[in-house]
Write a protein that holds these residues in place. Structure first.
Motif, mmCIF file in Angstrom:
data_model
loop_
_atom_site.group_PDB
_atom_site.id
_atom_site.type_symbol
_atom_site.label_atom_id
_atom_site.label_comp_id
_atom_site.label_asym_id
_atom_site.label_seq_id
_atom_site.Cartn_x
_atom_site.Cartn_y
_atom_site.Cartn_z
ATOM 1 N N CYS A 172 0.802 -1.229 0.000
ATOM 2 C CA CYS A 172 0.000 0.000 0.000
ATOM 3 C C CYS A 172 0.835 1.280 0.000
ATOM 4 N N VAL A 173 1.718 1.417 0.971
ATOM 5 C CA VAL A 173 2.386 2.705 1.196
ATOM 6 C C VAL A 173 3.398 3.007 0.100
ATOM 7 N N ARG A 174 4.121 2.011 -0.351
ATOM 8 C CA ARG A 174 5.199 2.221 -1.327
ATOM 9 C C ARG A 174 4.684 2.905 -2.594
ATOM 10 N N LYS A 175 3.488 2.557 -3.043
ATOM 11 C CA LYS A 175 2.952 3.113 -4.282
ATOM 12 C C LYS A 175 2.775 4.625 -4.200
ATOM 13 N N ARG A 176 2.539 5.140 -3.003
ATOM 14 C CA ARG A 176 2.302 6.583 -2.841
ATOM 15 C C ARG A 176 3.602 7.373 -2.720
#
Length: 215
Positions: free
Chosen positions: A56-60
């Motif tokens: 989840c977080v890496r994509k942002r």
């Protein structure tokens, strides 16, 4: 022992995970170490932090990750340059220290550090200027190669047109040659037939009904 939380991830948890992971990337550490640190701070397992980051977080934070990697490369490069320059700086500082001792001038740790910094900055300035000259030289070489490539492409296009024109002319000449050969062969055969007709005796009938040879 770190407690294992079962509640959902909050925006603050995601922010902490992103900040710590980016810091570890920037400093040349591993993401596993970052997940361990985050797990200690927010009472989650390292595996849960890793799963949350990758899913989840890496994509942002793709752009921030690239910036952190660039900063890590720059940091490693500066460390390498400092390590390479350290022996030279130390030797210069020792020589200056000996000169000051010879002149009965006080040698303090503060003055030695300043001298080392000055020497390092001068050396770095010279290295930067040399790299700048090399970059300009490479850019000039690239421009020259581009111009040469453009010229070669034009010559290749021109030669291709000339080859196509020569091939067309060759086909035309070849067709004309074949036609000429056919005409000459037909004329030769007509000449042979005419000579055969002239060699045969010819006759005509007179008033009495007799055949008379014509010479």
């Amino acid at each position: 022992m770190t407690a294992v939380r079962q509640d959902a991830w909050s925006p603050d948890d995601d922010l902490i995970l992103a900040e710590v992971t980016l810091r570890h990337i920037r400093e040349g550490s591993t993401q596993l170490a970052a997940f361990d640190e985050v797990g200690e701070r927010i009472a989650r397992t390292s595996a849960a932090c890793g799963f949350r980051w990758n899913s989840c977080v890496r994509k942002r934070y793709e752009e921030a990750i690239q910036i952190a990697k660039q900063q890590r490369q720059k940091r490693n490069y500066m460390k390498k340059q400092t390590f390479m320059a350290a022996p030279h700086v130390s030797s210069v500082a020792v020589i200056e220290g000996e000169e000051r001792t010879y002149k009965n001038e006080p040698l303090t740790e503060e003055s030695l550090s300043i001298d080392m910094v000055i020497r390092f900055l001068r050396q770095w300035k010279g290295t930067y200027q040399e790299l700048t000259r090399q970059i300009k030289t490479l850019e000039r070489d690239v421009r020259e190669k581009d111009e040469e490539l453009y010229t070669l492409r034009e010559q290749n296009q021109k030669l291709s047109l000339e080859v196509n024109s020569a091939q067309t002319d060759y086909r035309t000449v070849n067709d004309d040659y074949k036609t000429l050969i056919q005409i000459m062969d037909r004329a030769r055969r007509l000449t042979v037939l005419t000579e055969d007709d002239e060699s045969k005796p010819r006759f005509k009938m007179d008033a009495n009904g007799n055949l008379e040879r014509i010479e």
